[in-house]
Design a protein around this motif. Structure first.
Motif, PDB file in Angstrom:
ATOM      1  N   HIS A 155       0.808  -1.311  -0.146  1.00 33.31           N
ATOM      2  CA  HIS A 155       0.081   0.054  -0.005  1.00 33.31           C
ATOM      3  C   HIS A 155       0.981   1.321   0.065  1.00 33.31           C
ATOM      4  O   HIS A 155       0.827   2.045   0.831  1.00 33.31           O
ATOM      5  CB  HIS A 155      -0.993   0.017   1.207  1.00 33.31           C
ATOM      6  CG  HIS A 155      -0.376  -0.513   2.445  1.00 33.31           C
ATOM      7  ND1 HIS A 155       0.465   0.246   3.232  1.00 33.31           N
ATOM      8  CD2 HIS A 155      -0.849  -1.632   3.329  1.00 33.31           C
ATOM      9  CE1 HIS A 155       0.763  -0.341   4.292  1.00 33.31           C
ATOM     10  NE2 HIS A 155       0.021  -1.505   4.489  1.00 33.31           N
ATOM     11  N   PRO A 156       1.513   1.434  -1.076  1.00 39.54           N
ATOM     12  CA  PRO A 156       2.276   3.083  -1.087  1.00 39.54           C
ATOM     13  C   PRO A 156       1.666   4.098  -1.180  1.00 39.54           C
ATOM     14  O   PRO A 156       2.291   5.164  -0.850  1.00 39.54           O
ATOM     15  CB  PRO A 156       3.130   2.473  -2.560  1.00 39.54           C
ATOM     16  CG  PRO A 156       2.153   1.778  -3.535  1.00 39.54           C
ATOM     17  CD  PRO A 156       1.439   0.832  -2.483  1.00 39.54           C
ATOM     18  N   ASP A 157       0.417   3.852  -1.299  1.00 35.74           N
ATOM     19  CA  ASP A 157      -0.690   5.104  -1.276  1.00 35.74           C
ATOM     20  C   ASP A 157      -1.460   5.215  -0.101  1.00 35.74           C
ATOM     21  O   ASP A 157      -2.508   5.977   0.202  1.00 35.74           O
ATOM     22  CB  ASP A 157      -1.573   4.920  -2.562  1.00 35.74           C
ATOM     23  CG  ASP A 157      -2.396   3.730  -2.643  1.00 35.74           C
ATOM     24  OD1 ASP A 157      -1.750   2.819  -2.099  1.00 35.74           O
ATOM     25  OD2 ASP A 157      -3.113   3.795  -3.459  1.00 35.74           O
ATOM     26  N   LEU A 158      -1.029   4.567   1.150  1.00 34.16           N
ATOM     27  CA  LEU A 158      -1.637   4.774   2.547  1.00 34.16           C
ATOM     28  C   LEU A 158      -1.602   6.058   2.837  1.00 34.16           C
ATOM     29  O   LEU A 158      -2.597   6.398   3.303  1.00 34.16           O
ATOM     30  CB  LEU A 158      -0.796   3.853   3.461  1.00 34.16           C
ATOM     31  CG  LEU A 158      -1.027   4.021   4.763  1.00 34.16           C
ATOM     32  CD1 LEU A 158      -1.165   2.437   5.281  1.00 34.16           C
ATOM     33  CD2 LEU A 158      -0.215   4.592   5.775  1.00 34.16           C
ATOM     34  N   SER A 165      -8.395  14.995  -0.903  1.00 34.99           N
ATOM     35  CA  SER A 165      -8.088  15.271  -2.558  1.00 34.99           C
ATOM     36  C   SER A 165      -6.773  15.208  -2.754  1.00 34.99           C
ATOM     37  O   SER A 165      -5.963  15.329  -1.708  1.00 34.99           O
ATOM     38  CB  SER A 165      -8.540  16.739  -2.814  1.00 34.99           C
ATOM     39  OG  SER A 165      -7.607  17.819  -2.147  1.00 34.99           O
ATOM     40  N   PHE A 166      -6.316  14.988  -3.960  1.00 35.30           N
ATOM     41  CA  PHE A 166      -5.024  14.575  -4.354  1.00 35.30           C
ATOM     42  C   PHE A 166      -4.281  15.740  -4.696  1.00 35.30           C
ATOM     43  O   PHE A 166      -4.423  16.322  -5.902  1.00 35.30           O
ATOM     44  CB  PHE A 166      -5.257  13.689  -5.619  1.00 35.30           C
ATOM     45  CG  PHE A 166      -3.797  12.876  -5.911  1.00 35.30           C
ATOM     46  CD1 PHE A 166      -3.586  11.921  -5.072  1.00 35.30           C
ATOM     47  CD2 PHE A 166      -2.929  13.158  -6.944  1.00 35.30           C
ATOM     48  CE1 PHE A 166      -2.363  11.203  -5.393  1.00 35.30           C
ATOM     49  CE2 PHE A 166      -1.774  12.385  -7.045  1.00 35.30           C
ATOM     50  CZ  PHE A 166      -1.685  11.479  -6.330  1.00 35.30           C
ATOM     51  N   ASN A 167      -3.663  16.454  -3.676  1.00 34.34           N
ATOM     52  CA  ASN A 167      -3.183  17.898  -3.886  1.00 34.34           C
ATOM     53  C   ASN A 167      -1.728  17.731  -4.613  1.00 34.34           C
ATOM     54  O   ASN A 167      -1.348  16.749  -5.013  1.00 34.34           O
ATOM     55  CB  ASN A 167      -3.187  18.628  -2.741  1.00 34.34           C
ATOM     56  CG  ASN A 167      -2.506  17.982  -1.441  1.00 34.34           C
ATOM     57  OD1 ASN A 167      -1.392  17.351  -1.844  1.00 34.34           O
ATOM     58  ND2 ASN A 167      -2.742  18.187  -0.339  1.00 34.34           N
ATOM     59  N   LYS A 168      -1.249  18.814  -4.659  1.00 36.10           N
ATOM     60  CA  LYS A 168       0.135  19.090  -5.235  1.00 36.10           C
ATOM     61  C   LYS A 168       1.073  18.137  -4.581  1.00 36.10           C
ATOM     62  O   LYS A 168       2.019  17.568  -5.277  1.00 36.10           O
ATOM     63  CB  LYS A 168       0.635  20.678  -5.369  1.00 36.10           C
ATOM     64  CG  LYS A 168       1.931  20.820  -6.116  1.00 36.10           C
ATOM     65  CD  LYS A 168       2.448  22.358  -6.065  1.00 36.10           C
ATOM     66  CE  LYS A 168       3.529  22.595  -6.668  1.00 36.10           C
ATOM     67  NZ  LYS A 168       3.722  24.081  -6.800  1.00 36.10           N
ATOM     68  N   SER A 169       1.133  18.469  -3.224  1.00 31.82           N
ATOM     69  CA  SER A 169       2.007  17.363  -2.526  1.00 31.82           C
ATOM     70  C   SER A 169       1.980  16.055  -2.595  1.00 31.82           C
ATOM     71  O   SER A 169       3.091  15.550  -2.881  1.00 31.82           O
ATOM     72  CB  SER A 169       1.928  17.784  -0.932  1.00 31.82           C
ATOM     73  OG  SER A 169       2.276  18.988  -0.479  1.00 31.82           O
ATOM     74  N   CYS A 170       0.620  15.636  -2.930  1.00 32.32           N
ATOM     75  CA  CYS A 170       0.587  14.144  -3.164  1.00 32.32           C
ATOM     76  C   CYS A 170       1.244  13.917  -4.606  1.00 32.32           C
ATOM     77  O   CYS A 170       1.599  12.658  -4.545  1.00 32.32           O
ATOM     78  CB  CYS A 170      -1.107  13.857  -3.120  1.00 32.32           C
ATOM     79  SG  CYS A 170      -2.015  14.085  -1.488  1.00 32.32           S
ATOM     80  N   VAL A 171       1.051  14.729  -5.460  1.00 28.15           N
ATOM     81  CA  VAL A 171       1.413  14.391  -6.840  1.00 28.15           C
ATOM     82  C   VAL A 171       2.874  14.261  -6.967  1.00 28.15           C
ATOM     83  O   VAL A 171       3.383  13.487  -7.234  1.00 28.15           O
ATOM     84  CB  VAL A 171       1.077  15.588  -7.823  1.00 28.15           C
ATOM     85  CG1 VAL A 171       1.918  15.367  -9.119  1.00 28.15           C
ATOM     86  CG2 VAL A 171      -0.279  15.642  -7.948  1.00 28.15           C
ATOM     87  N   GLU A 172       3.649  15.181  -5.972  1.00 23.49           N
ATOM     88  CA  GLU A 172       5.064  15.414  -5.941  1.00 23.49           C
ATOM     89  C   GLU A 172       5.601  13.871  -5.417  1.00 23.49           C
ATOM     90  O   GLU A 172       6.532  13.482  -5.664  1.00 23.49           O
ATOM     91  CB  GLU A 172       5.732  16.807  -5.269  1.00 23.49           C
ATOM     92  CG  GLU A 172       5.242  17.753  -5.926  1.00 23.49           C
ATOM     93  CD  GLU A 172       5.633  18.968  -5.339  1.00 23.49           C
ATOM     94  OE1 GLU A 172       5.920  18.883  -4.003  1.00 23.49           O
ATOM     95  OE2 GLU A 172       5.674  20.176  -5.707  1.00 23.49           O
ATOM     96  N   PHE A 211      -3.001   8.185  -7.693  1.00 18.36           N
ATOM     97  CA  PHE A 211      -1.543   7.727  -7.591  1.00 18.36           C
ATOM     98  C   PHE A 211      -1.353   6.731  -8.499  1.00 18.36           C
ATOM     99  O   PHE A 211      -0.336   6.656  -9.210  1.00 18.36           O
ATOM    100  CB  PHE A 211      -1.503   6.993  -6.190  1.00 18.36           C
ATOM    101  CG  PHE A 211      -0.201   6.378  -5.813  1.00 18.36           C
ATOM    102  CD1 PHE A 211       0.604   6.881  -4.870  1.00 18.36           C
ATOM    103  CD2 PHE A 211      -0.006   4.986  -6.253  1.00 18.36           C
ATOM    104  CE1 PHE A 211       1.937   6.234  -4.498  1.00 18.36           C
ATOM    105  CE2 PHE A 211       1.096   4.631  -5.958  1.00 18.36           C
ATOM    106  CZ  PHE A 211       1.972   5.111  -5.181  1.00 18.36           C
ATOM    107  N   TRP A 212      -2.323   5.830  -8.981  1.00 17.76           N
ATOM    108  CA  TRP A 212      -1.871   4.721  -9.771  1.00 17.76           C
ATOM    109  C   TRP A 212      -1.949   5.051 -11.417  1.00 17.76           C
ATOM    110  O   TRP A 212      -1.416   4.782 -12.273  1.00 17.76           O
ATOM    111  CB  TRP A 212      -3.032   3.503  -9.676  1.00 17.76           C
ATOM    112  CG  TRP A 212      -2.724   2.907  -8.533  1.00 17.76           C
ATOM    113  CD1 TRP A 212      -3.283   3.005  -7.172  1.00 17.76           C
ATOM    114  CD2 TRP A 212      -1.660   2.050  -8.035  1.00 17.76           C
ATOM    115  NE1 TRP A 212      -2.874   2.390  -6.098  1.00 17.76           N
ATOM    116  CE2 TRP A 212      -1.594   1.748  -6.734  1.00 17.76           C
ATOM    117  CE3 TRP A 212      -0.570   1.656  -8.961  1.00 17.76           C
ATOM    118  CZ2 TRP A 212      -1.059   0.701  -6.039  1.00 17.76           C
ATOM    119  CZ3 TRP A 212       0.467   0.899  -8.517  1.00 17.76           C
ATOM    120  CH2 TRP A 212       0.412   0.492  -6.883  1.00 17.76           C
TER     121      TRP A 212
END
Length: 262
Positions: A155-158, A165-172, A211-212
């Motif tokens: 689960h790398p997206d834990l 929401s999938f924000n800029k930090s999540c993208v980076e 993430f995926w």
């Protein structure tokens, strides 16, 4: 459907149910060729801390003995592998390596639940909304890949359990994790263990589609993990079907093979 699952828990972790043999019987019923047990590893803490989400060190010999017994009993029906799901607690890493050698543990998967030790740090799945812990999550995930100890990253997206929401930090963060996974040729787990929970409670957790999408763009290798906490989870077809459909839609490269320690 898939033939191999390496992410299976036991009642010893305090949040799973069913006997070890129940999981084996369910896996055979579901048509698996390989069932890997990877219960949460105990840690030999220096302090008096007692974890609420893993077996205690005194339970480890019983876990090993039980899985070894089942390997022999069902050797003509299914291939059973002995593993552990671990964090990267550098303070206790020598102890972990000792028990892996002593008990001939066949593989380790990296489950990044806490930074360094849960004696002092809170659960990542509830605290990554703090930038400090978010950075520590990414840092320790990449460090685990660099260690060459783990067969894959669970689960790398834990971290998405902390976000709406999938924000800029999540993208980076996702880009960094995916690029490191490619560099070290380590699979990222598409975890279906919480899909039912997410659906029932109408929440967004993992697997996180954003993430995926990035993982697909980065051409990462993925492996499906049931993260089974009940034997019935291994026979339920709905969520594995959904996962396979989405993985195929994204064009993700998928494997069912892992590297073993022995």
């Amino acid at each position: 459907m898939i033939e191999n699952n390496y992410h299976t828990h036991t009642y010893r972790c305090k949040h799973a149910s069913g006997s070890d043999e129940d999981y084996v019987k369910a896996a055979i019923k579901a048509g698996f060729k390989t069932l890997g047990f990877a219960d949460h590893t105990p840690w030999n803490f220096d302090s008096s801390f007692v974890s609420t989400m893993r077996m205690e060190p005194k339970e480890l010999p019983g876990y090993i003995q039980s899985i070894r017994r089942l390997q022999k009993k069902y050797k003509n029906q299914i291939n059973i592998k002995l593993g552990l799901e671990c964090e990267l607690y550098t303070r206790y890493l020598d102890w972990l390596k000792e028990i892996v050698k002593e008990y001939q543990v066949e593989y380790l998967i990296f489950g990044n639940h806490f930074y360094e030790t849960e004696e002092h740090y809170p659960y990542f799945g509830s605290n990554c909304d703090s930038q400090e812990y978010f950075d520590l999550y990414v840092e320790s995930t990449i460090k685990a890949m660099e260690s060459d100890l783990f067969s894959y990253i669970a689960h790398p997206d834990l971290f998405m359990r902390s976000f709406n929401s999938f924000n800029k930090s999540c993208v980076e963060a996702t880009r960094k994790i995916c690029k490191a996974a490619n560099k070290h040729q380590i699979p990222l787990e598409y975890n279906i263990g919480y899909m039912k929970h997410n659906e029932q409670h109408n929440i967004k957790s993992f697997p996180c589609d954003e993430f995926w999408q990035i993982a697909a763009d980065e051409k990462c290798i993925t492996i499906i993990g049931y993260d089974a906490h009940t034997p019935e989870a291994l026979t339920e077809k709905r969520y594995i079907t959904k996962a396979l459909q989405r993985i195929n839609q994204l064009g993700l490269k998928r494997t069912e093979q892992i590297n073993f320690l022995h």
